[in-house]
Design a protein around this motif. Structure first.
Motif, PDB file in Angstrom:
ATOM      1  N   ARG B  14       0.908  -1.237  -0.077  1.00 26.54           N
ATOM      2  CA  ARG B  14      -0.101   0.024   0.025  1.00 26.54           C
ATOM      3  C   ARG B  14       1.026   1.199  -0.034  1.00 26.54           C
ATOM      4  NH1 ARG B  14      -3.868  -0.347   4.814  1.00 26.54           N
ATOM      5  NH2 ARG B  14      -5.329  -2.415   3.538  1.00 26.54           N
ATOM      6  N   THR B  15       0.491   2.316  -0.573  1.00 27.48           N
ATOM      7  CA  THR B  15       1.316   3.701  -0.660  1.00 27.48           C
ATOM      8  C   THR B  15       0.278   4.781  -0.709  1.00 27.48           C
ATOM      9  OG1 THR B  15       3.088   4.787  -1.594  1.00 27.48           O
ATOM     10  CG2 THR B  15       1.571   3.612  -2.969  1.00 27.48           C
ATOM     11  N   GLY B  16       0.879   5.788  -0.221  1.00 31.14           N
ATOM     12  CA  GLY B  16       0.175   7.092  -0.045  1.00 31.14           C
ATOM     13  C   GLY B  16       0.693   8.229  -1.337  1.00 31.14           C
ATOM     14  N   VAL B  17       1.286   7.354  -2.135  1.00 31.37           N
ATOM     15  CA  VAL B  17       2.063   8.369  -3.146  1.00 31.37           C
ATOM     16  C   VAL B  17       2.040   7.744  -4.513  1.00 31.37           C
ATOM     17  CG1 VAL B  17       3.409   9.828  -1.696  1.00 31.37           C
ATOM     18  CG2 VAL B  17       4.448   7.807  -2.990  1.00 31.37           C
ATOM     19  N   GLY B  42       3.347   0.830   4.932  1.00 29.83           N
ATOM     20  CA  GLY B  42       2.567   1.103   3.835  1.00 29.83           C
ATOM     21  C   GLY B  42       1.205   1.840   4.107  1.00 29.83           C
ATOM     22  N   LEU B  43       0.606   3.068   3.947  1.00 30.47           N
ATOM     23  CA  LEU B  43      -0.771   3.545   4.223  1.00 30.47           C
ATOM     24  C   LEU B  43      -1.267   4.112   2.708  1.00 30.47           C
ATOM     25  CD1 LEU B  43       0.778   3.420   7.408  1.00 30.47           C
ATOM     26  CD2 LEU B  43      -1.235   4.739   7.670  1.00 30.47           C
ATOM     27  N   SER B  44      -2.251   4.106   2.659  1.00 35.78           N
ATOM     28  CA  SER B  44      -2.978   4.867   1.404  1.00 35.78           C
ATOM     29  C   SER B  44      -3.099   6.444   2.119  1.00 35.78           C
ATOM     30  CB  SER B  44      -4.385   4.447   1.071  1.00 35.78           C
ATOM     31  OG  SER B  44      -5.068   4.777   2.293  1.00 35.78           O
ATOM     32  N   GLU B  45      -3.166   7.191   0.990  1.00 36.65           N
ATOM     33  CA  GLU B  45      -3.516   8.877   1.675  1.00 36.65           C
ATOM     34  C   GLU B  45      -4.429   8.811   2.287  1.00 36.65           C
ATOM     35  OE1 GLU B  45      -2.874  11.985  -1.518  1.00 36.65           O
ATOM     36  OE2 GLU B  45      -4.807  12.811  -0.742  1.00 36.65           O
ATOM     37  N   PRO B  46      -5.731   8.425   1.878  1.00 36.72           N
ATOM     38  CA  PRO B  46      -7.038   8.400   2.822  1.00 36.72           C
ATOM     39  C   PRO B  46      -6.477   7.817   4.300  1.00 36.72           C
ATOM     40  CG  PRO B  46      -7.668   7.329   0.971  1.00 36.72           C
ATOM     41  CD  PRO B  46      -6.288   7.464   0.820  1.00 36.72           C
ATOM     42  N   GLN B  47      -5.770   7.124   4.656  1.00 36.68           N
ATOM     43  CA  GLN B  47      -5.529   6.376   5.810  1.00 36.68           C
ATOM     44  C   GLN B  47      -4.707   7.340   6.656  1.00 36.68           C
ATOM     45  OE1 GLN B  47      -3.722   2.429   4.798  1.00 36.68           O
ATOM     46  NE2 GLN B  47      -4.876   1.880   6.643  1.00 36.68           N
ATOM     47  N   VAL B  48      -3.845   8.075   5.906  1.00 35.52           N
ATOM     48  CA  VAL B  48      -2.781   9.081   6.250  1.00 35.52           C
ATOM     49  C   VAL B  48      -3.681  10.481   6.895  1.00 35.52           C
ATOM     50  CG1 VAL B  48      -0.847  10.564   6.111  1.00 35.52           C
ATOM     51  CG2 VAL B  48      -0.935   8.313   5.020  1.00 35.52           C
TER      52      VAL B  48
END
Lengths: 451, 485, 451, 485
Positions: B14-17, B42-48
């Motif tokens: 998963r990634t936020g970029v 690894g986090l998605s943008e919504p998670q961040v």
């Protein structure tokens, strides 16, 4: 005035409660003649629109690094900062909070500091990290002072590959504390070996400080140096200026570094003409109680729930006063939040890919520059920055490039004003923000300037 | 819902970029290519976004309510300042750009310096220091350099007991020894004791004025004269300059160096712990020793002096940080100063002092005032009024949290037992001060009624209740680690 | 993709729980051949930096109204928006909320709507206001439909001073509901009197619609018209395009208006090239149940604490379906928040002073223009906008001004393309954002263009 | 601390702006100078910031947590979109600027239109409508105009029972009468009933697809063919287009007009109630009737058509709003579409459907599924599972709030008794769906265990508990008024 809520009626009522006849009366302890009876000689208050216009006029006198092809590094790097980062750090609950001394209502700050510390420790390959320093240069100075405390020795050996600002700041910090700073001059075409540095280590040496990648962009394995240091009871301090690099190269921790410190601006923070930035500082579990700066630790609350607090503050100035590990108080809170948010967005995959893209772009630029007559890349190894030897003084070339709307790099003469042997060298940094068109523009402008 | 650490929320892959696919260029990393995972989640943008939004919701800031933390000056942080600091022509400047491309930036630094000089009446300023504590370092190093230039080996620095911890820490960092000066009954420097400590080994005094008890040092001029006569310098800790801006010029008090905390005085946001900025103003005597870099006017434009030997007559003691100071903070402070103007700044300090004295007047009958007379920008109480209630200063402060306020500063300054230092700042309304005073008074009544148990367990309504700081320090857990199977 | 969190492993696990073999299987109800098996013919995903560059390139092809002296109005006005406004509306708790149907966790939205309604009612001088409409033009159309409902009549008389867009939208809304729209053409040099309008009112007339100040900038007292309307059982609808005006002129409520509606963009909202804007809509207590759109009302919760809820929703489409007072659903929530925040900052003093400054600046500009040969201001009265008669077609003159980097105004030919008698008229708006230099630049550019 | 209304916080003479002193110019206001107070309160800027910060803290948004409001599509709102929408070259354009100065803006509208056309497969689009409901109006007016052009007096519009309330309201606003079509056992249009209702007075059908039960209308093509054969048009409510973007093109289903809610489909923020934007795509048959204004390519540039008679072959039915549509929303939607790309949009709709079906699979054994089979982007349940528990759909929803989630949509669509419509959207993680399902399942167990009283009084942890809506409607208080003495 829009920020000041007291009305005339409020003031009168309040003075009445106080029993004073005027605000001036409250200043009765000010010595005779020192209390001004009128505003100082500066302009009067302005509305928001007028102030904004003033400031925009100043901004318009600059050439923004994003408005033209730009290849400046030397300790500060232009990277893309996701919009999320700026949103988060502007949230009032973060922006207008104080240092989290009341942990019950500061778990937001404390938890991200814990995450920040873990991120910094992870990328540097170290056991622990603190909650930030002012910038890379002051981190370096603090690392040397810490090494002196930990070893009870009074000498630091600085490698020639260390950024001159870092060296100057370290010398400034050491000069009044009886700490000797040794080292040799750096040169882009000669890199000190572990053996050469070893020669400078004596039994009073607290630490050897190397930069990785170094100020000229070179990447060197310091495993052997670490061993040599440890054999003589000295610590190895590894400094860095580009926090993105560790996504592509081995971590300093893997060399056996004792302290790793440097600049975190690259992750989440704008260039800001040099500040505020965020100093990163990591070390081994063994040395944790010698660390300067704030530390956030995990604990539980009265109800047994996990929570976070500032801890080991007996090292700090507000408790320990003149015996503190450092006088640092306010650090780089919001910049460390920006770092944490950006790093969270990147994650393992993004961080490593970002590093790879930086390196690939730099390779592309190096190849393009090498095709220009009168310019040659001197580095064998580099991450996203390298040194170019030019046929003319680099400062002149840089000015010529400005005329073509290209910010072409940092002349070494700017960093080493008294080293005329370095006048023809240019430091060029390339990041993921540089397009192929940028690189072509640089090469073509260089070609014209050197013709 | 509890908010897990990012490390507990991530998933591999998963990634936020979204970054372009690398091309697979052969690396030139000197053979040091990373060969192991970094260990990041690894986090998605919504998670961040959600993670940090939720974290922020566990924080208290000025925007959320009254924040009367004494000596910290938590005043309103205008959004205009944030907006201006993000103008691309300011935020997006590289510190090593050629001078010709940053004339606006240098002019901005010069303007900011000009405001500081006029407000303090001093002839010189170093814009370099990264924060107040580094400002102290800057000032004390200049004193050390000046003494060295005079060839004098003075090493003793006099510091009042009530000083911020940074003062002695700074003095020590400059190779000085610290000698404490006691306070008088009314919370000022004991002039006789001070005079007795003067001698030819005295480098100078570090004095906070207004002092950390929130009082103006009546004898400040005499102190200046005496220390000068003794051959020493007068360092003023400017942490409380906000009480006198536009009303008293430090130059008129005889000081040699003073740092200014831009966040306390000119409202750059504290940000949960920085960044700060601590410019230092200097007297003629110390001006030559100011560190590099600094901005000078040159012809029609501005020039940045980055080397020690460039300017005649200047003998910089060195360099304090990378590059040229906290530019982002200068922008905010200048925006704040221009917004207020000379008139508004004067009004602001007056209102700050008025608010503090109003709060003092409203509380003085029920709480025990530490020192008599008017205060400056903050009111100091000791814990005498809690005597025999079984409630401590800390307990009271924690109970205040549940009332919707941030507590005051506790147990500082050290010269007062169980100190409560309350600084409302000028941006608070009379109504909010009244609300706060009403809440305090009702809590005091509650304490007097004998309900100590209630206080011992406060706060009740916060995201976390009292945290075990001892456990945290005994076996520090300073980072997340993956569970080992 | 940065917004999509499902990993390959997640998808596999989820399909397993569902018992489906693929995502395509979930689309099994799609008719044969209609399910695409590959992405459509559009570019692939892009990173944040690339998208930002793309959009910045589009932005760079425009001439921003703040980058040059700008005098455009005609229904949209450039005003300074305090930085606080934009901060507040970007807070996620407002930005990412839904319509407050769960009042327990939407008191933030509901309370500001209540404040908004009070502000709108206050400035218009009316009893009540709704929680916003889409824009001024649609508010006007809804006002006419509401007047028809309230009076059970089917004809609207529109004054010639009404903005042509508002007229067109009203006609569009009325054309399929058997509502006749009457009225006369407007002209900047002839203003309809109350008597002239009265001649158009018959026993089927639901309302007369006037604009105040009107589209040509004129300010007229409508007290007499209100009386004439009421005498014939018709309602007076007063429309406005510049919400700042009511800080300087008498409120429409003071004339006896029954419905007051218009555009709220001027307060708190950027120009945005025409949208999103915020329609304001106010009326009398008597007519409240005929209002279109959402309404927020005060009530108490289970514990007796004051709280707010959406109310009178039996007027609305989601309850009443085809019998609803309007089909409006989503309105202009965030724009109304911007309005509320800006209006809160202004307060009584700021709002009135802002209006005064607008008027003073407009007077200054009118005087400056009157000195230019070939240009004369035709208005006797105006607030911050007026009509200028030129010696040449205004559209040509405007283009000539663009070449001199001045956005000089709106030619009436843009609003009335089929009225060649208006070709030489230019509508000029002046706000607090126009400096003396702007006004001088306009006058001098006009002079050159008309020479 | 309770947050008072701004009207209760103000003080005369206080202000949150600094404006220059007026010069006292003689007014030219036609003698209508305001001669009384407006009645606005005076607040300082810090008060305003704090007020709205505190209000915001009483709100729940996507940023704060899971928000599975069925049919509302509360997906992640990227900050990039907000940033881009604020670029001065886009936000700061006046709608009446000369065309030569807004070529980038027109190109942007054209690009946004292009993406919508390719994604729907349709030949034309009107960008004008201010929101979904106005999009419906736009589509139905075009149908009315087309019928009028054909000289036909068809006035009956067929609308399924499960439709959004806007559908019948819109049809009525265009002068049509509404005729309801019943649903089948499996939640789709009853084809036989539909066919029976066709006739030469039928103007067309308004059909939501995927429908409001979260199901794809299997017979959509047959419906299209039948309505076309009967001489009517097929209006598709595109509220649920987000389930099929990049996977099914409405053009391939035979529709004549469909609006697209940019906030549901392309993530422009809902903002607590707008602004929306509802572009409408048209078939060849309806394209000529699209309203003014619209953008056309002209030579190297772009031209905005603002008059009805300018273009040959075009017969616009009129104008729907002032100026040219919700530009600010086009910017955000285009930014979103470019970010996803063709591949990402396809992935997004697939993940939305996957998430909904996963949620359905996790809950179907305990809750009562309204209709059999896979769902699209949202899962529909009826209140059968609450039978005999004494707990209503509303009670359950309120209890969910205390678990930290926003409730699902309740009591809609009307075709299902006590409906619960749950739409997780593609931006939720599997973990958050699992958390939500776990919470629901434990609440259901609690309901089954007979603790109805607990549910009746939920929520407990919110800024306000259940509000008295009846009282609010009976005697509406719609504004603050000063207390009369």
């Amino acid at each position: 005035m829009r920020y000041l809520p007291l009305t005339r009626a409020d003031r009168a009522a309040m003075l009445d409660t106080i029993g004073a006849s005027s605000v001036d009366e409250l200043y009765c302890d000010v010595p005779d003649g020192a209390l001004l009876d009128a505003p100082v000689d500066l302009p009067s208050h302005l509305g928001e629109m007028q102030v904004e216009r003033d400031m925009m006029a100043l901004a318009a006198k600059n050439m923004g690094a994003s408005s033209v092809p730009s290849f400046l590094g030397a300790g500060a790097y232009r990277h893309h900062v996701p919009a999320t980062v700026d949103y988060v750090i502007q949230r009032g609950e973060f922006l207008t909070a104080y240092t989290p001394y009341q942990p019950e209502i500061a778990q937001g700050t404390l938890q991200y500091l814990f995450e920040f510390q873990t991120q910094v420790a992870s990328i540097t390959g170290m056991d622990v990290a603190n909650a930030s320093m002012w910038d890379g240069a002051t981190s370096c100075a603090e690392a040397v002072l810490m090494a002196c405390r930990a070893t009870r020795r009074k000498k630091a050996v600085l490698s020639g590959g260390l950024h001159p600002h870092y060296r100057e700041v370290t010398e400034t910090y050491c000069q009044y504390s009886d700490t000797e700073v040794a080292g040799r001059d750096g040169h882009p075409e000669h890199q000190a070996t572990a053996e050469e540095l070893n020669d400078l280590i004596d039994d009073q040496t607290a630490c050897v400080v190397v930069q990785y990648p170094d100020v000229f962009g070179r990447i060197q394995d310091h495993t052997q140096l670490a061993d040599l240091c440890h054999a003589k009871g000295a610590l190895l301090v590894v400094v860095f200026t580009e926090a993105v690099a560790f996504g592509a190269v081995k971590s300093p921790g893997s060399f056996g570094a004792d302290i790793v410190c440097g600049e975190g601006q690259s992750i989440g923070n704008a260039l800001n003409y040099g500040g505020p930035y965020v100093g990163l500082f990591a070390t081994t579990q063994k040395l944790v109680r010698q660390m300067p700066g704030r530390l956030c630790g995990e604990t539980v609350d009265q109800d047994g729930k996990r929570g976070f607090v500032l801890t080991l503050s007996t090292r700090e100035q507000h408790i320990r006063r003149e015996k503190a590990t450092s006088n640092i108080c306010t650090n780089s809170g919001l910049c460390s939040l920006a770092f944490t948010v950006h790093m969270s967005l990147l994650g393992e995959d993004g961080y490593r890919r970002l590093a790879t893209l930086n390196h690939e772009n730099a390779c592309k630029a190096a190849d393009a520059i090498d095709t220009v007559g009168g310019a040659s890349v001197v580095n064998d190894s580099f991450f996203n920055e390298f040194t170019v030897k030019l046929s003319k003084p680099a400062a002149e070339v840089v000015e010529a490039l400005v005329a073509k709307d290209v910010l072409g790099g940092v002349p070494l003469s700017r960093l080493y004003p008294n080293r005329s042997d370095l006048d023809n060298y240019l430091l060029v940094a390339v990041t993921e923000t540089n397009t192929d068109e940028d690189i072509a523009a640089l090469a073509s402008a260089l070609k014209e300037a050197l013709a | 819902l509890e908010e897990k650490l990012i490390f507990e929320q991530g998933q591999p892959g998963r990634t936020g970029v979204d970054l372009p696919e690398p091309k697979g260029t052969k690396s030139r990393l000197g053979g040091l290519d990373r060969d192991s995972d970094v260990g990041l989640p690894g986090l998605s943008e919504p998670q961040v976004v959600r993670h940090f939004t939720r974290l922020s919701q566990k924080n208290y800031g000025i925007d959320a309510g009254f924040f009367p933390l004494g000596s910290c000056t938590m005043k309103h942080n205008p959004r205009l300042n944030e907006k201006v600091a993000r103008l691309p022509g300011l935020a997006d400047l590289h510190p090593m750009q050629p001078e010709s491309t940053v004339q606006g930036a240098l002019e901005l630094i010069d303007q900011c310096a000009h405001w500081l000089l006029v407000l303090t009446g001093m002839p010189a300023v170093s814009m370099s220091p990264a924060a107040g504590a580094q400002g102290e370092l800057c000032g004390m190093m200049a004193i050390r350099a000046a003494l060295d230039a005079r060839g004098e080996n003075r090493r003793r620095v006099l510091v009042p007991e009530s000083a911020h911890g940074t003062n002695p820490a700074t003095a020590a960092a400059c190779g000085f020894t610290v000698d404490s000066i006691p306070a008088t009954e009314d919370g000022r420097v004991d002039l006789a004791a001070f005079e007795a400590k003067l001698g030819d080994d005295v480098a100078g005094i570090m004095l906070t004025n207004p002092n950390t008890c929130g009082l103006f040092e009546r004898d400040v001029r005499k102190i200046a004269d005496l220390v000068h006569e003794a051959g020493g310098y007068f360092y003023c800790d400017g942490a409380n300059f906000n009480a006198i801006v536009g009303r008293v010029r430090p130059a008129d008090l005889g000081i040699d160096a003073m740092h200014i905390n831009l966040h306390k005085t000119f409202s750059t946001p504290h940000g949960g712990g920085g960044p700060g900025s601590g410019p230092v103003v200097f007297s003629e005597a110390l001006a030559p020793f100011a560190p590099i870099p600094y901005v000078v006017k040159k012809g029609d434009g501005f020039h940045l002096v980055e080397t020690a030997d460039e300017e005649d007559g200047m003998k910089p003691f060195g360099r304090l940080k990378g590059f040229h100071g906290q530019m982002g903070m200068f922008i905010r402070a200048l925006t704040y100063m221009k917004s207020h103007g000379a008139d508004g700044l004067r009004q602001a300090s007056g209102d700050a002092v008025l608010n503090a004295n109003y709060l003092l007047a409203r509380l003085k009958d029920k709480l025990s005032v530490a020192f008599p007379g008017y205060c400056m920008h903050e009111a100091l109480f000791d814990d005498g009024f809690l005597k025999d209630t079984g409630v401590s200063t800390l307990d009271l402060a924690k109970a205040i949290i549940d009332e919707g306020f941030h507590p005051m500063t506790m147990y500082f300054p050290l010269v007062v037992h169980g100190a409560l230092l309350i600084e409302p700042t000028e941006t608070e309304t009379k109504e909010s001060i009244d609300q706060f005073c009403d809440a305090i008074l009702s809590l005091v009544a509650k304490a007097e009624s004998g309900d100590a148990e209630f206080f011992k367990n406060a706060p009740y309504l916060t995201p976390r209740r009292r945290l075990d700081e001892t456990a945290a320090a005994r076996k520090p857990v300073l980072r997340w680690k993956p569970e080992t199977a």
